[in-house]
Design an enzyme around this catalytic site. Structure first.
Site, short mmCIF file in Angstrom:
data_model
loop_
_atom_site.label_atom_id
_atom_site.label_comp_id
_atom_site.label_asym_id
_atom_site.label_seq_id
_atom_site.Cartn_x
_atom_site.Cartn_y
_atom_site.Cartn_z
N CYS A 266 49.71 13.45 22.70
CA CYS A 266 50.09 12.55 23.81
C CYS A 266 51.44 11.86 23.64
O CYS A 266 52.23 11.81 24.60
CB CYS A 266 48.98 11.55 24.11
N ARG A 295 44.02 16.53 11.48
CA ARG A 295 43.21 15.33 11.30
C ARG A 295 42.40 15.47 10.01
O ARG A 295 41.80 16.52 9.77
CB ARG A 295 42.27 15.11 12.49
N GLN A 313 44.65 22.60 20.43
CA GLN A 313 43.96 22.15 21.65
C GLN A 313 44.67 22.68 22.89
O GLN A 313 45.90 22.78 22.91
CB GLN A 313 43.96 20.62 21.73
N ASP A 315 45.69 21.18 25.40
CA ASP A 315 45.86 19.76 25.70
C ASP A 315 46.76 19.57 26.92
O ASP A 315 47.76 20.28 27.08
CB ASP A 315 46.49 19.08 24.48
N HIS A 317 48.35 16.32 29.73
CA HIS A 317 48.45 14.92 30.13
C HIS A 317 49.01 14.85 31.54
O HIS A 317 50.03 15.48 31.85
CB HIS A 317 49.34 14.15 29.14
N LYS A 397 36.13 8.06 28.45
CA LYS A 397 36.28 9.50 28.66
C LYS A 397 34.97 10.15 29.11
O LYS A 397 33.88 9.64 28.87
CB LYS A 397 36.75 10.18 27.37
N HIS A 443 44.32 12.07 29.85
CA HIS A 443 44.31 13.02 28.73
C HIS A 443 43.15 13.99 28.98
O HIS A 443 42.03 13.53 29.26
CB HIS A 443 44.05 12.32 27.39
#
Length: 570
Positions: A266, A295, A313, A315, A317, A397, A443
């Site tokens: 992000c 992570r 991911q 991912d 935004h 979320k 997100h």
């Protein structure tokens, strides 16, 4: 009867049996989990001990012991636990703020526990102890290693039998076992735990999924971006990750500068957004990245592709105005529903994760965001469960858990509403009134971690991927050396048509070649001998349908091409 209550009660029966058989063993915790229960003991057990423990549990169940709740002061509780040498329970007791605590007693066994429980041990009609594992106290490697015994219980023997059959099927579908057998991926301890190395077959599978993801995101109006794998620590201080997520992050120090291996994509997308002044006419702006993040996960929880330290991911935004928020969330929901269907997942459970104890932003903003997510789910007719306090620190979320063919749950899509990071980074757009305004940030991931999703796919299909996903779609096999040249000709025609084909030209019996194909889960087998070479045809077999007869090569290519394009087939 609630399963969690039944399972938790059975864990107490397990502990009762352990104390009877092995004396005053020190106890850890014994909760119900997603499927079944476990109890941790400060004692070394072996799998050979399980039948004896089960027999004692059956006796306790037959004794019809009542579960009785007892409320005592913390001082009295500490006395009870000290006399029993229950040091782990005393540690748990010290973390309870209430002046009084509850114990539950069945027969001679008593345990610090907030409940709830069934009325009597006799309500457990069928159970099974499943396995033994090591577990650090409180999941911390610095603490003592305890022995964890896992189990399951049901209200009927038929339910237990069905469950055990499902477990045996799950073992056959284990993605770690199939990942090795199908040469999809490896994890090398010398390279580091929780890091995935994809073999050629695995890379083909990843590329198929990612190519499709990119195509579908373009159709949905997303712009693809790419951000670096590391960033200066200050970036993550601004985002709040250093304050709220540091134990899961990797830090690097070089030449007196601190960097972070990115745990999220992000902040990078925010920097790209801020490259120039944005107008309300630019919104919604949707950035998409197949971004690899890192992570830290404790060694004890790493598990094949499902729990790793480095993963990619799908991912995205979305930067939008507040009045666009509901439409954007609705579109993401419909997007992930369509995508999951293509990959063969038709069932899933939806959760709404709400504000945790540690969070950024105001309670009012959180309440607004949670309310919007609830409204959209209701309007889309999606039943959901409130997951109290399980949101990340910057916004509530929607979590979606996929159900595979064995009805197991897998973490999948997520949608988060974030009023906070735009504020922390000073993200703005110029509104119709000519003044700066703060956008809302969504997100979202559609499939989630690619590693975890591929693990789920492997187990869902048992390695028998649909044709469009199969690393090898067709294997051409010769009956005789006289057909070698013809087999290579067919292979080249299939490859030219975009079909992933390979040839087995070994001097083996055709029965053995077919058996190998079945072991490797290859969808189509093309068999050629002298006769097929003379006729310009092929004999076709399918891994599930068996013999499909003779085909001309052009007809074979047309049929396979149609099946690949439709993303159908088993």
């Amino acid at each position: 009867m609630e399963k969690n209550i039944l399972w938790h009660s059975t864990s107490h029966i397990l502990a009762t049996a352990i104390r009877r058989l092995f004396g005053k063993v020190r106890l850890g915790i014994g909760p119900a989990i997603e499927e079944g229960f476990y109890y941790d003991f400060d004692y070394s057990f072996t799998p050979e001990d399980l039948p004896k423990i089960e027999e004692e549990m059956k006796k306790i169940i037959g004794e019809d012991q009542r579960f009785e709740k007892q409320i005592v002061s913390k001082e009295e509780a500490e006395k009870i636990l000290s006399e029993d040498n229950q040091s782990y329970k005393i540690e748990l007791l010290s973390g309870i703020l209430d002046a009084e605590v509850s114990f539950y007693k069945n027969g001679e066994f008593i345990d610090l526990c907030k409940g709830h429980h069934i009325s009597s041990t006799k309500e457990v009609k069928a159970f099974k102890l499943l396995r033994i594992a090591g577990a650090y106290w409180k999941g911390n490697e610095k603490n003592p290693m305890l022995t964890r015994i896992y189990g399951i219980s049901f209200e009927s023997q038929s339910e237990l039998d069905e469950y055990l059959e499902r477990i045996e099927e799950a073992k056959k579908r284990d993605h770690r076992k199939l990942g090795s057998a199908l040469s999809l991926f490896s994890i090398y301890e010398e390279a580091g735990s929780g890091l995935i190395f994809y073999h050629p077959n695995g890379k083909i599978l990843v590329d198929n999924i990612t190519q499709y993801l990119k195509e579908e995101h373009r159709k949905e109006g997303y712009l693809e971006v790419a951000t670096p794998h590391i960033g200066r620590k200050e970036l993550w201080q601004t985002s709040g990750h250093c304050d709220y997520y540091s134990e899961n992050m990797y830090f690097i120090n070089k030449e007196k500068e601190d960097y972070v291996l990115k745990p999220m994509n992000c902040p990078g997308h925010i920097l790209i957004y801020k490259t120039r002044t944005r107008s309300f006419r630019d919104l919604p702006l949707r950035y998409f990245e197949l971004g690899t993040v890192y992570r830290y996960e404790r060694t004890g929880v790493l598990h094949g592709l499902l729990r790793v330290r480095g993963f990619t991911q799908d991912d995205a935004h979305i930067f939008c105005q507040e009045d666009q928020l509901m439409d954007e969330i609705r579109d993401v929901i419909r997007f992930f529903q369509r995508m999951l269907s293509v990959f063969g997942f038709s069932e899933y459970e939806v959760y709404l994760a709400t504000r945790p104890e540690k969070f950024v932003g105001t309670k009012e903003r959180w309440d607004m965001a949670e309310g919007i997510l609830q409204d959209v789910l209701k309007k889309e007719g999606l039943p959901f469960t409130i997951d109290e306090g399980e949101a990340v620190f910057y916004g509530p979320k929607i979590d979606v858990k996929l159900k595979d063919c064995l009805k197991r749950s897998w973490q999948g899509p997520t949608i988060q509403v974030d009023f906070n990071l735009p504020e922390r980074f000073g993200v703005e757009y110029i509104g119709e009134d000519g003044k700066p305004h703060q956008p809302v940030m969504i997100h979202r991931v559609v499939l989630g971690s690619m590693e975890r999703f591929i693990g789920a796919l492997i187990e869902h299909y048992g390695g028998k991927f649909p044709l469009w996903l199969s690393p090898v779609q067709v294997r051409i096999m010769t009956i005789t050396d006289a057909a070698v040249e013809y087999a290579n000709k067919i292979k080249n025609e299939l490859l030219f048509a975009g079909i992933r084909a390979e040839a087995d030209l070994q001097a083996e019996k055709i029965g053995k070649k077919i058996a190998t194909c079945h072991e490797e889960k290859i969808p189509y087998m093309v068999i050629v001998g002298k006769k097929e070479a003379e006729e310009g045809t092929v004999s076709l077999r399918h891994r599930s349908k068996g013999d499909m007869g003779k085909f001309e090569i052009s007809n074979l290519i047309e049929m396979l091409g149609r099946e690949i394009k439709e993303k159908s087939g088993k």
